[in-house]
Design a protein around this motif. Structure first.
Motif, PDB file in Angstrom:
ATOM      1  N   GLU A  71      38.546  39.449  62.019  1.00  0.00           N
ATOM      2  CA  GLU A  71      39.706  38.327  61.533  1.00  0.00           C
ATOM      3  C   GLU A  71      39.566  37.886  60.099  1.00  0.00           C
ATOM      4  O   GLU A  71      40.549  37.376  59.611  1.00  0.00           O
ATOM      5  N   TYR A  72      38.564  38.252  59.538  1.00  0.00           N
ATOM      6  CA  TYR A  72      38.361  37.906  58.248  1.00  0.00           C
ATOM      7  C   TYR A  72      39.422  38.661  57.264  1.00  0.00           C
ATOM      8  O   TYR A  72      39.361  38.422  55.987  1.00  0.00           O
ATOM      9  N   TYR A  73      39.524  39.930  57.633  1.00  0.00           N
ATOM     10  CA  TYR A  73      40.084  40.853  56.533  1.00  0.00           C
ATOM     11  C   TYR A  73      41.618  40.214  56.324  1.00  0.00           C
ATOM     12  O   TYR A  73      42.068  40.298  55.099  1.00  0.00           O
ATOM     13  N   LYS A  74      42.382  40.005  57.307  1.00  0.00           N
ATOM     14  CA  LYS A  74      43.802  39.300  57.028  1.00  0.00           C
ATOM     15  C   LYS A  74      43.691  37.991  56.046  1.00  0.00           C
ATOM     16  O   LYS A  74      44.277  37.777  55.343  1.00  0.00           O
ATOM     17  N   ILE A  75      42.305  37.217  56.282  1.00  0.00           N
ATOM     18  CA  ILE A  75      42.370  36.071  55.397  1.00  0.00           C
ATOM     19  C   ILE A  75      42.054  36.472  53.745  1.00  0.00           C
ATOM     20  O   ILE A  75      42.578  35.954  53.012  1.00  0.00           O
ATOM     21  N   LEU A  76      41.200  37.331  53.755  1.00  0.00           N
ATOM     22  CA  LEU A  76      40.866  37.755  52.480  1.00  0.00           C
ATOM     23  C   LEU A  76      42.099  38.641  51.652  1.00  0.00           C
ATOM     24  O   LEU A  76      42.521  38.223  50.657  1.00  0.00           O
ATOM     25  N   MET A  77      43.031  39.286  52.652  1.00  0.00           N
ATOM     26  CA  MET A  77      44.075  39.729  51.835  1.00  0.00           C
ATOM     27  C   MET A  77      45.255  38.682  51.832  1.00  0.00           C
ATOM     28  O   MET A  77      45.882  38.895  50.584  1.00  0.00           O
ATOM     29  N   SER A  78      45.123  37.513  52.380  1.00  0.00           N
ATOM     30  CA  SER A  78      46.139  36.296  52.414  1.00  0.00           C
ATOM     31  C   SER A  78      45.898  35.753  51.010  1.00  0.00           C
ATOM     32  O   SER A  78      46.541  35.144  50.276  1.00  0.00           O
ATOM     33  N   ARG A  79      44.511  35.791  50.604  1.00  0.00           N
ATOM     34  CA  ARG A  79      44.113  34.975  49.511  1.00  0.00           C
ATOM     35  C   ARG A  79      44.231  35.912  48.122  1.00  0.00           C
ATOM     36  O   ARG A  79      43.975  35.543  47.105  1.00  0.00           O
ATOM     37  N   LYS A  80      44.738  37.139  48.428  1.00  0.00           N
ATOM     38  CA  LYS A  80      45.209  38.010  47.302  1.00  0.00           C
ATOM     39  C   LYS A  80      43.926  38.636  46.471  1.00  0.00           C
ATOM     40  O   LYS A  80      43.870  38.762  45.346  1.00  0.00           O
ATOM     41  N   ILE A  81      42.676  38.860  47.300  1.00  0.00           N
ATOM     42  CA  ILE A  81      41.530  39.245  46.650  1.00  0.00           C
ATOM     43  C   ILE A  81      41.638  40.788  47.032  1.00  0.00           C
ATOM     44  O   ILE A  81      41.963  41.129  48.156  1.00  0.00           O
ATOM     45  N   ILE A  82      41.149  41.635  46.104  1.00  0.00           N
ATOM     46  CA  ILE A  82      41.246  43.103  46.244  1.00  0.00           C
ATOM     47  C   ILE A  82      39.802  43.619  46.835  1.00  0.00           C
ATOM     48  O   ILE A  82      38.804  43.223  46.485  1.00  0.00           O
ATOM     49  N   LEU A  83      40.084  44.348  48.080  1.00  0.00           N
ATOM     50  CA  LEU A  83      38.737  44.865  48.489  1.00  0.00           C
ATOM     51  C   LEU A  83      38.664  46.486  48.223  1.00  0.00           C
ATOM     52  O   LEU A  83      39.771  47.263  48.512  1.00  0.00           O
ATOM     53  N   SER A  84      37.595  46.918  47.398  1.00  0.00           N
ATOM     54  CA  SER A  84      37.645  48.383  46.973  1.00  0.00           C
ATOM     55  C   SER A  84      36.159  48.849  47.338  1.00  0.00           C
ATOM     56  O   SER A  84      35.163  48.123  47.328  1.00  0.00           O
ATOM     57  N   TYR A  85      36.106  50.268  46.951  1.00  0.00           N
ATOM     58  CA  TYR A  85      34.904  50.885  47.247  1.00  0.00           C
ATOM     59  C   TYR A  85      34.471  51.425  45.652  1.00  0.00           C
ATOM     60  O   TYR A  85      33.589  52.182  45.630  1.00  0.00           O
ATOM     61  N   ILE A  86      35.181  50.864  44.779  1.00  0.00           N
ATOM     62  CA  ILE A  86      34.671  51.308  43.266  1.00  0.00           C
ATOM     63  C   ILE A  86      33.537  50.938  42.885  1.00  0.00           C
ATOM     64  O   ILE A  86      32.714  49.916  43.399  1.00  0.00           O
ATOM     65  N   CYS A  87      32.995  51.592  41.767  1.00  0.00           N
ATOM     66  CA  CYS A  87      31.553  51.158  41.177  1.00  0.00           C
ATOM     67  C   CYS A  87      32.405  50.135  39.767  1.00  0.00           C
ATOM     68  O   CYS A  87      32.719  50.948  38.934  1.00  0.00           O
ATOM     69  N   PRO A  88      31.783  48.963  39.691  1.00  0.00           N
ATOM     70  CA  PRO A  88      32.429  48.337  38.821  1.00  0.00           C
ATOM     71  C   PRO A  88      31.757  48.627  37.335  1.00  0.00           C
ATOM     72  O   PRO A  88      32.634  48.819  36.437  1.00  0.00           O
ATOM     73  N   LEU A  89      30.742  49.159  37.396  1.00  0.00           N
ATOM     74  CA  LEU A  89      30.039  49.548  36.178  1.00  0.00           C
ATOM     75  C   LEU A  89      30.847  50.850  35.606  1.00  0.00           C
ATOM     76  O   LEU A  89      30.978  50.830  34.267  1.00  0.00           O
ATOM     77  N   MET A  90      31.110  51.580  36.497  1.00  0.00           N
ATOM     78  CA  MET A  90      31.737  53.044  35.685  1.00  0.00           C
ATOM     79  C   MET A  90      33.014  52.489  35.382  1.00  0.00           C
ATOM     80  O   MET A  90      33.888  53.053  34.566  1.00  0.00           O
ATOM     81  N   TYR A  91      33.903  51.611  36.131  1.00  0.00           N
ATOM     82  CA  TYR A  91      35.097  51.124  35.713  1.00  0.00           C
ATOM     83  C   TYR A  91      35.061  50.299  34.251  1.00  0.00           C
ATOM     84  O   TYR A  91      35.849  50.857  33.411  1.00  0.00           O
ATOM     85  N   MET A  92      34.137  49.533  34.084  1.00  0.00           N
ATOM     86  CA  MET A  92      33.671  48.899  32.727  1.00  0.00           C
ATOM     87  C   MET A  92      33.244  49.691  31.656  1.00  0.00           C
ATOM     88  O   MET A  92      33.047  49.102  30.621  1.00  0.00           O
ATOM     89  N   ASN A  93      32.865  50.872  31.954  1.00  0.00           N
ATOM     90  CA  ASN A  93      32.578  51.855  30.879  1.00  0.00           C
ATOM     91  C   ASN A  93      33.773  52.108  30.131  1.00  0.00           C
ATOM     92  O   ASN A  93      33.787  52.804  28.855  1.00  0.00           O
ATOM     93  N   ASN A  94      34.965  51.895  30.466  1.00  0.00           N
ATOM     94  CA  ASN A  94      36.235  52.125  29.828  1.00  0.00           C
ATOM     95  C   ASN A  94      36.269  51.234  28.506  1.00  0.00           C
ATOM     96  O   ASN A  94      36.177  50.063  28.857  1.00  0.00           O
ATOM     97  N   PRO A  95      36.324  51.759  27.376  1.00  0.00           N
ATOM     98  CA  PRO A  95      36.118  51.007  26.072  1.00  0.00           C
ATOM     99  C   PRO A  95      37.274  49.863  25.963  1.00  0.00           C
ATOM    100  O   PRO A  95      36.992  48.597  25.475  1.00  0.00           O
ATOM    101  N   LEU A  96      38.347  50.175  26.886  1.00  0.00           N
ATOM    102  CA  LEU A  96      39.467  48.981  26.818  1.00  0.00           C
ATOM    103  C   LEU A  96      39.021  47.971  27.750  1.00  0.00           C
ATOM    104  O   LEU A  96      39.396  46.911  27.776  1.00  0.00           O
TER     105      LEU A  96
END
Length: 424
Positions: free
Chosen positions: A363-388
């Motif tokens: 039931e929490y998935y719809k709640i999370l989506m309604s609060r406009k939070i992004i759910l992702s499988y990403i590696c934040p560290l690899m994302y932030m390696n981008n100098p920009l």
């Protein structure tokens, strides 16, 4: 190094030139650290730290091609660290250009190579491979060939498996040849504690902050932690495992801890107790003031230290299912309390693909989506390696992400206040 007949035959090339080179690499690696013998890998799965198709590591792709062409494939199925990109995570056009044209240019081809040598796909990409939904859960005493620091410290400490803090590519070579050199955390003596940590806080210490303090103090040594068991309920349940996941990641990234013992909680501490502590062990006392001092000394490397945050990552290492549900509840309750309908800062919750699928059934998935939070499988560290991306004021509750990137650390309760904004 003393080798068995089978190991010597591999080294002598009787099972192929490529496999001989792999064995020679593992033997030389062991000799550097004083290993006298090899030991057979016993786990069902391996885990690889190298999951990203960076342009700068093309020699790795050449190595993978050689292994594939020679049929020198992994003796195990394996998982790998998270993918570096996810289209759901905010990035402007220029940032996307840097990601796709200058950084992760070989991602698709590299993933094809990983599949050929045994990757569990599509669920295989996560730094928290030991989560129940993922299934790469070694047994106590299993010998592993892992490199990902947060996974290594979890496997050693919480699961009681045995693995050194290997470097990337050593992990796949161990899996291919089926052996790793025996030294360090693979030995009984190497698993004894050089430090006694006395936790004397007045409330449950923040896992990431406590782990950071210990990691920076003991560095690569093994700590034996007393006083934490009362805050964890005296048992190794799902909540305790989630806590120790984050705690261990901080010890491993803010220091170089590959194993810790928690009195009354972790398997070897329960089984062996004080016999794990070396006679000349040093003592480090951690109270509220010490944790406060540690946090205040974290550097803030934003161009404008007082800038308003533009992005928030929660889940480094990846969130467990229980953590994901707990964070959803807390954000939802706080937003209701403030009379708001969605988060005030773009927020990304990261977790394993298999956990996302299970979470979507709740039931929490719809709640999370309604609060406009992004759910992702990403590696934040690899994302932030981008100098920009590094220039974007990003906040996190992860000490690992804080250590390796420009992200600014806040405790959980501080993060919750920031991302839910001001009351209306």
């Amino acid at each position: 190094m003393k080798l068995t007949q089978e190991e010597q035959e591999i080294l002598d090339g009787k099972k192929g030139e490529t496999l001989a080179k792999v064995m020679e690499t593992m033997v030389r690696y062991g000799e550097v650290f004083g290993a006298e013998e090899m030991v057979k890998i016993t786990s069902e799965y391996n885990h690889l730290v190298t999951s990203f198709g960076l342009k700068a590591i093309r020699p790795i792709y050449q190595l993978m091609d050689q292994l594939i062409e020679a049929g020198a494939l992994s003796k195990q199925k394996f998982t790998a660290d998270p993918r570096p990109l996810d289209p759901k995570v905010p990035a402007n056009l220029i940032e996307k250009l840097v990601f796709n044209k200058f950084m992760y240019t070989d991602q698709q081809n590299y993933e094809k190579q990983l599949e050929k040598i045994g990757l569990v796909d599509p669920d295989g990409f996560t730094c928290a491979c030991y989560l129940d939904q993922v299934g790469n859960v070694p047994k106590k005493g299993d010998i592993l060939s892992w490199s990902e620091s947060s996974a290594v410290v979890y496997a050693n400490s919480v699961l009681g498996a045995r693995v050194n803090r290997n470097s990337g590519i050593i992990d796949i070579m161990g899996s291919v040849v089926g052996y790793v050199p025996k030294f360090g955390l693979l030995t009984d003596e190497g698993r004894k504690a050089q430090w006694i940590i006395e936790v004397k806080t007045t409330k449950k210490p923040e896992a990431q902050l406590l782990g950071s303090a210990i990691g920076m103090k003991v560095m690569e040594d093994v700590p034996y932690v007393r006083g934490l068991d009362k805050w964890l309920g005296g048992k190794l349940d799902d909540d305790a495992k989630a806590y120790l996941k984050d705690f261990g990641a901080a010890t491993a990234s803010n220091g170089a801890v590959g194993l810790y013992h928690i009195e009354g909680i972790t398997p070897e501490a329960v089984e062996l107790g004080d016999s794990l502590i070396l006679p000349d062990a040093k003592t480090y006392v951690i109270d509220d003031a010490e944790l406060e001092k540690v946090q205040k000394n974290y550097p803030v490397i934003w161009k404008n230290p007082d800038a308003e945050p533009k992005l928030c990552f929660i889940g480094c290492p990846h969130l467990s299912l229980s953590q994901l549900i707990d964070w959803t509840k807390k954000v939802d309750e706080k937003l209701k309390e403030k009379g708001r309908t969605k988060v005030a800062v773009p927020v990304v919750f990261t977790t394993a693909p298999a956990v996302i699928r299970e979470f979507e059934k709740t039931e929490y998935y719809k709640i999370l989506m309604s609060r406009k939070i992004i759910l992702s499988y990403i590696c934040p560290l690899m994302y932030m390696n981008n100098p920009l991306a590094q220039k974007v004021p990003t906040i996190t509750n992860s000490n690992k992400l804080r250590t390796y990137t420009s992200a600014k650390y806040y405790r959980d309760e501080e993060i919750l206040e920031i991302i839910t904004g001001k009351s209306k």
